[in-house]
Write a protein that holds these residues in place. Structure first.
Motif, PDB file in Angstrom:
ATOM      1  N   GLY A  32       0.671  -1.185  -0.105  1.00 26.84           N
ATOM      2  CA  GLY A  32      -0.202   0.146   0.128  1.00 26.84           C
ATOM      3  C   GLY A  32       0.782   1.290   0.100  1.00 26.84           C
ATOM      4  O   GLY A  32       2.080   1.455  -0.342  1.00 26.84           O
ATOM      5  N   GLY A  33      -0.077   2.562   0.418  1.00 23.47           N
ATOM      6  CA  GLY A  33       0.886   3.681   0.433  1.00 23.47           C
ATOM      7  C   GLY A  33       0.621   4.298  -0.999  1.00 23.47           C
ATOM      8  O   GLY A  33       0.417   3.632  -1.904  1.00 23.47           O
ATOM      9  N   PHE A  34       1.072   5.549  -0.929  1.00 22.39           N
ATOM     10  CA  PHE A  34       1.107   6.286  -2.189  1.00 22.39           C
ATOM     11  C   PHE A  34       2.320   5.616  -3.136  1.00 22.39           C
ATOM     12  O   PHE A  34       2.237   5.748  -4.474  1.00 22.39           O
ATOM     13  N   ALA A  35       3.324   4.856  -2.503  1.00 23.03           N
ATOM     14  CA  ALA A  35       4.600   4.551  -3.356  1.00 23.03           C
ATOM     15  C   ALA A  35       4.259   3.289  -3.755  1.00 23.03           C
ATOM     16  O   ALA A  35       5.028   2.810  -4.613  1.00 23.03           O
ATOM     17  N   GLY A  36       3.095   2.639  -3.632  1.00 23.73           N
ATOM     18  CA  GLY A  36       2.774   1.324  -4.220  1.00 23.73           C
ATOM     19  C   GLY A  36       3.811   0.329  -3.539  1.00 23.73           C
ATOM     20  O   GLY A  36       4.174  -0.528  -4.075  1.00 23.73           O
ATOM     21  N   LEU A  37       3.762   0.333  -2.155  1.00 22.72           N
ATOM     22  CA  LEU A  37       4.853  -0.662  -1.503  1.00 22.72           C
ATOM     23  C   LEU A  37       4.342  -1.931  -1.551  1.00 22.72           C
ATOM     24  O   LEU A  37       3.038  -2.299  -1.664  1.00 22.72           O
ATOM     25  N   MET A  38       5.105  -2.879  -1.830  1.00 25.81           N
ATOM     26  CA  MET A  38       4.759  -4.308  -1.866  1.00 25.81           C
ATOM     27  C   MET A  38       6.009  -5.395  -1.679  1.00 25.81           C
ATOM     28  O   MET A  38       6.575  -5.833  -2.486  1.00 25.81           O
ATOM     29  N   ASP A  39       6.210  -5.451  -0.323  1.00 27.10           N
ATOM     30  CA  ASP A  39       7.345  -6.245   0.287  1.00 27.10           C
ATOM     31  C   ASP A  39       6.859  -7.432   0.822  1.00 27.10           C
ATOM     32  O   ASP A  39       5.616  -7.568   1.198  1.00 27.10           O
ATOM     33  N   ARG A  40       7.684  -8.406   0.409  1.00 31.84           N
ATOM     34  CA  ARG A  40       7.254  -9.869   1.051  1.00 31.84           C
ATOM     35  C   ARG A  40       8.506 -10.458   1.726  1.00 31.84           C
ATOM     36  O   ARG A  40       9.745 -10.580   1.041  1.00 31.84           O
ATOM     37  N   VAL A  41       8.421 -10.959   2.624  1.00 38.26           N
ATOM     38  CA  VAL A  41       9.533 -11.711   3.351  1.00 38.26           C
ATOM     39  C   VAL A  41       8.795 -13.016   3.857  1.00 38.26           C
ATOM     40  O   VAL A  41       7.933 -13.073   4.608  1.00 38.26           O
ATOM     41  N   ILE A  42       9.542 -14.186   3.389  1.00 40.02           N
ATOM     42  CA  ILE A  42       9.049 -15.669   3.903  1.00 40.02           C
ATOM     43  C   ILE A  42      10.422 -16.197   4.360  1.00 40.02           C
ATOM     44  O   ILE A  42      11.260 -16.422   3.908  1.00 40.02           O
ATOM     45  N   VAL A  43      10.084 -16.602   5.699  1.00 40.82           N
ATOM     46  CA  VAL A  43      11.282 -17.315   6.420  1.00 40.82           C
ATOM     47  C   VAL A  43      10.852 -18.813   6.440  1.00 40.82           C
ATOM     48  O   VAL A  43       9.639 -18.907   7.145  1.00 40.82           O
ATOM     49  N   TYR A  44      11.292 -19.691   6.158  1.00 40.75           N
ATOM     50  CA  TYR A  44      11.125 -21.139   6.275  1.00 40.75           C
ATOM     51  C   TYR A  44      11.922 -21.773   7.495  1.00 40.75           C
ATOM     52  O   TYR A  44      12.548 -21.241   8.154  1.00 40.75           O
ATOM     53  N   GLY A  45      11.064 -22.868   7.799  1.00 42.15           N
ATOM     54  CA  GLY A  45      11.645 -23.621   8.919  1.00 42.15           C
ATOM     55  C   GLY A  45      13.033 -23.790   8.988  1.00 42.15           C
ATOM     56  O   GLY A  45      13.714 -24.078  10.353  1.00 42.15           O
ATOM     57  N   ASN A  46      13.511 -24.183   7.896  1.00 41.02           N
ATOM     58  CA  ASN A  46      15.032 -24.198   7.970  1.00 41.02           C
ATOM     59  C   ASN A  46      16.047 -22.908   8.502  1.00 41.02           C
ATOM     60  O   ASN A  46      17.437 -22.954   8.346  1.00 41.02           O
TER      61      ASN A  46
END
Length: 139
Positions: free
Chosen positions: A40-54
């Protein structure tokens, strides 16, 4: 026909078929430990962090590449410590206006989206943001 011409073909096929089987067996689905999305936001933020079990993670942004890196032992320990105190709760309704950032956090079998970070979310989001800044770099 000579025997040396006939024998290599079956041996070659046997060698190829046995060498391919372990490569397919090594591909196993990764178990997700925690996932954070900021949108979201005006800048069009689209961050994603996936942490796996390992302990390895996948970092992506709207612009740039997707990066796969493993967290250090200290980072994993801190993150797991914060996750022990995490309470996901319920999703919040979108507020009136346009310049809001939606945080979506998934942990275990729970997922919720909020616009104001609850107290138990703040350390988790802070650790994941630090990891994003450390490991994700544009081309």
């Amino acid at each position: 026909m000579k025997l040396w011409r006939i024998v290599p073909l079956p041996l070659l096929l046997l060698a190829l078929s046995t060498s391919m089987a372990p490569a397919q067996a090594e591909v196993a689905p990764k178990r997700t430990l925690v996932e954070l999305r900021k949108e979201g936001g005006f800048a069009g933020l689209m961050d994603r962090v996936i942490v796996y079990g390992n302990g390895c993670a996948r970092f992506s942004r709207r612009t740039g590449p997707t990066i796969d890196k493993c967290l250090t032992a200290k980072e994993k320990r801190k993150l797991r410590g914060h996750l022990r105190h995490l309470k996901i709760g319920r999703s919040q309704r979108a507020p009136q206006g346009a310049d809001f950032i939606k945080f979506t956090l998934a942990y275990g079998k729970r997922r919720a989206s909020v616009y104001d970070l609850p107290a138990t979310w703040q350390p988790v989001v802070r650790e994941l943001d630090k990891a994003m800044e450390k490991y994700w770099a544009p081309d």
